[in-house]
Motif scaffolding. Structure first.
Motif, PDB file in Angstrom:
ATOM      1  N   ILE A  26     -19.223 -29.533  15.150  1.00  0.00           N
ATOM      2  CA  ILE A  26     -18.477 -28.975  14.024  1.00  0.00           C
ATOM      3  C   ILE A  26     -19.431 -28.658  12.883  1.00  0.00           C
ATOM      4  O   ILE A  26     -20.455 -29.328  12.699  1.00  0.00           O
ATOM      5  N   THR A  27     -19.100 -27.618  12.139  1.00  0.00           N
ATOM      6  CA  THR A  27     -19.806 -27.298  10.908  1.00  0.00           C
ATOM      7  C   THR A  27     -18.762 -27.129   9.816  1.00  0.00           C
ATOM      8  O   THR A  27     -17.614 -26.757  10.093  1.00  0.00           O
ATOM      9  N   THR A  28     -19.158 -27.420   8.589  1.00  0.00           N
ATOM     10  CA  THR A  28     -18.242 -27.280   7.464  1.00  0.00           C
ATOM     11  C   THR A  28     -18.766 -26.245   6.486  1.00  0.00           C
ATOM     12  O   THR A  28     -19.973 -26.128   6.277  1.00  0.00           O
ATOM     13  N   VAL A 100     -16.928 -25.377  16.368  1.00  0.00           N
ATOM     14  CA  VAL A 100     -15.760 -25.392  15.486  1.00  0.00           C
ATOM     15  C   VAL A 100     -16.262 -25.349  14.054  1.00  0.00           C
ATOM     16  O   VAL A 100     -17.264 -25.984  13.721  1.00  0.00           O
ATOM     17  N   ALA A 101     -15.548 -24.617  13.203  1.00  0.00           N
ATOM     18  CA  ALA A 101     -15.894 -24.584  11.783  1.00  0.00           C
ATOM     19  C   ALA A 101     -14.646 -24.804  10.946  1.00  0.00           C
ATOM     20  O   ALA A 101     -13.543 -24.427  11.353  1.00  0.00           O
ATOM     21  N   VAL A 102     -14.843 -25.401   9.771  1.00  0.00           N
ATOM     22  CA  VAL A 102     -13.779 -25.539   8.785  1.00  0.00           C
ATOM     23  C   VAL A 102     -14.251 -24.916   7.488  1.00  0.00           C
ATOM     24  O   VAL A 102     -15.443 -24.927   7.183  1.00  0.00           O
ATOM     25  N   ALA A 103     -13.308 -24.356   6.738  1.00  0.00           N
ATOM     26  CA  ALA A 103     -13.617 -23.776   5.434  1.00  0.00           C
ATOM     27  C   ALA A 103     -12.534 -24.189   4.447  1.00  0.00           C
ATOM     28  O   ALA A 103     -11.355 -24.251   4.801  1.00  0.00           O
ATOM     29  N   ILE A 104     -12.967 -24.446   3.222  1.00  0.00           N
ATOM     30  CA  ILE A 104     -12.053 -24.859   2.158  1.00  0.00           C
ATOM     31  C   ILE A 104     -12.468 -24.150   0.881  1.00  0.00           C
ATOM     32  O   ILE A 104     -13.646 -24.149   0.518  1.00  0.00           O
ATOM     33  N   GLY A 127     -11.325 -23.207  13.013  1.00  0.00           N
ATOM     34  CA  GLY A 127     -11.179 -22.577  14.311  1.00  0.00           C
ATOM     35  C   GLY A 127     -12.478 -22.456  15.060  1.00  0.00           C
ATOM     36  O   GLY A 127     -13.526 -22.929  14.622  1.00  0.00           O
ATOM     37  N   ARG A 128     -12.325 -21.794  16.213  1.00  0.00           N
ATOM     38  CA  ARG A 128     -13.458 -21.610  17.122  1.00  0.00           C
ATOM     39  C   ARG A 128     -13.917 -20.156  17.150  1.00  0.00           C
ATOM     40  O   ARG A 128     -14.848 -19.818  17.854  1.00  0.00           O
ATOM     41  N   GLY A 129     -13.228 -19.297  16.420  1.00  0.00           N
ATOM     42  CA  GLY A 129     -13.581 -17.884  16.354  1.00  0.00           C
ATOM     43  C   GLY A 129     -12.427 -17.094  15.786  1.00  0.00           C
ATOM     44  O   GLY A 129     -11.336 -17.641  15.552  1.00  0.00           O
ATOM     45  N   PRO A 130     -12.615 -15.788  15.568  1.00  0.00           N
ATOM     46  CA  PRO A 130     -11.581 -14.959  14.942  1.00  0.00           C
ATOM     47  C   PRO A 130     -10.240 -14.964  15.685  1.00  0.00           C
ATOM     48  O   PRO A 130      -9.189 -14.852  15.066  1.00  0.00           O
ATOM     49  N   GLU A 131     -10.278 -15.105  16.995  1.00  0.00           N
ATOM     50  CA  GLU A 131      -9.043 -15.086  17.775  1.00  0.00           C
ATOM     51  C   GLU A 131      -8.440 -16.474  17.951  1.00  0.00           C
ATOM     52  O   GLU A 131      -7.358 -16.614  18.511  1.00  0.00           O
ATOM     53  N   ASP A 132      -9.138 -17.495  17.496  1.00  0.00           N
ATOM     54  CA  ASP A 132      -8.686 -18.877  17.663  1.00  0.00           C
ATOM     55  C   ASP A 132      -8.910 -19.619  16.345  1.00  0.00           C
ATOM     56  O   ASP A 132      -9.772 -20.472  16.233  1.00  0.00           O
ATOM     57  N   MET A 133      -8.114 -19.209  15.335  1.00  0.00           N
ATOM     58  CA  MET A 133      -8.303 -19.725  13.983  1.00  0.00           C
ATOM     59  C   MET A 133      -6.944 -19.959  13.331  1.00  0.00           C
ATOM     60  O   MET A 133      -6.005 -19.209  13.564  1.00  0.00           O
ATOM     61  N   VAL A 134      -6.874 -20.988  12.511  1.00  0.00           N
ATOM     62  CA  VAL A 134      -5.681 -21.323  11.750  1.00  0.00           C
ATOM     63  C   VAL A 134      -6.048 -21.275  10.270  1.00  0.00           C
ATOM     64  O   VAL A 134      -7.112 -21.762   9.886  1.00  0.00           O
ATOM     65  N   ALA A 135      -5.176 -20.695   9.460  1.00  0.00           N
ATOM     66  CA  ALA A 135      -5.371 -20.704   8.015  1.00  0.00           C
ATOM     67  C   ALA A 135      -4.078 -21.166   7.356  1.00  0.00           C
ATOM     68  O   ALA A 135      -2.986 -20.864   7.843  1.00  0.00           O
ATOM     69  N   SER A 136      -4.214 -21.898   6.273  1.00  0.00           N
ATOM     70  CA  SER A 136      -3.024 -22.358   5.560  1.00  0.00           C
ATOM     71  C   SER A 136      -3.357 -22.595   4.088  1.00  0.00           C
ATOM     72  O   SER A 136      -4.511 -22.804   3.725  1.00  0.00           O
TER      73      SER A 136
END
Length: 165
Positions: A26-28, A100-104, A127-136
């Motif tokens: 994972i990377t943040t 996997v990456a997270v962004a805040i 997410g793991r890429g543009p097609e496998d990402m969640v945003a909230s």
């Protein structure tokens, strides 16, 4: 009620176990949390097995230079937006090669809020890429410390749930 250190430690450990079971790195990419997610993940011994890297990209310049967030995206949507956190995830994955990456990005206060984005507004993506990402988007209340703690807990639990799917 404020999030406690023990809650953050437990959530960090649960995500760590999920990453290790799947053999994922994972990377943040953090703004308002200032590296607190990476800290929560690296507080646990053996974190070199699942933490690849962490970037604190507090300024818009850092978001652009280190993560490839487009200037146009920042101008149109602002740093605290779904579009920006999605680009932060994509940029973190591209820059690091992590799985996997997270962004805040958010407004932790006490100042800096607006009518559209009041103090406590935080956007997340993972997410793991543009097609496998969640945003909230979430809105937290309390002091700067309270808001940041809530944001860290939310992302640790969110990524763990994302990996369980």
């Amino acid at each position: 009620m404020s999030v406690t250190d023990s809650q953050l430690k437990a959530a960090g450990s649960e995500l760590a176990m999920a990453l290790m079971r799947r053999k994922l790195w994972i990377t943040t990419a953090e703004s308002c949390t200032g590296g607190w997610v990476a800290k929560a993940l690296t507080d646990r011994p053996g974190s070199s097995e699942y933490v690849h890297s962490g970037l604190v990209t507090y300024s818009n310049d850092a978001k652009q230079r280190l993560l490839g967030v487009r200037g146009e995206t920042l101008q149109v949507h602002g740093a605290v937006s779904e579009a920006v956190v999605r680009e932060m995830v994509a940029g973190a994955l591209a820059a690091t090669g992590a799985d996997v990456a997270v962004a805040i990005s958010g407004v932790a206060g006490p100042g800096g809020g607006s009518v559209e984005k009041p103090v406590g507004t935080v956007w997340f993506a993972w997410g793991r890429g543009p097609e496998d990402m969640v945003a909230s988007r979430m809105h937290f209340h309390g002091s700067r410390d309270d808001i940041r703690r809530e944001a860290v807990l939310y992302v640790l639990q969110g990524v763990k749930n994302f990996l369980a799917d």
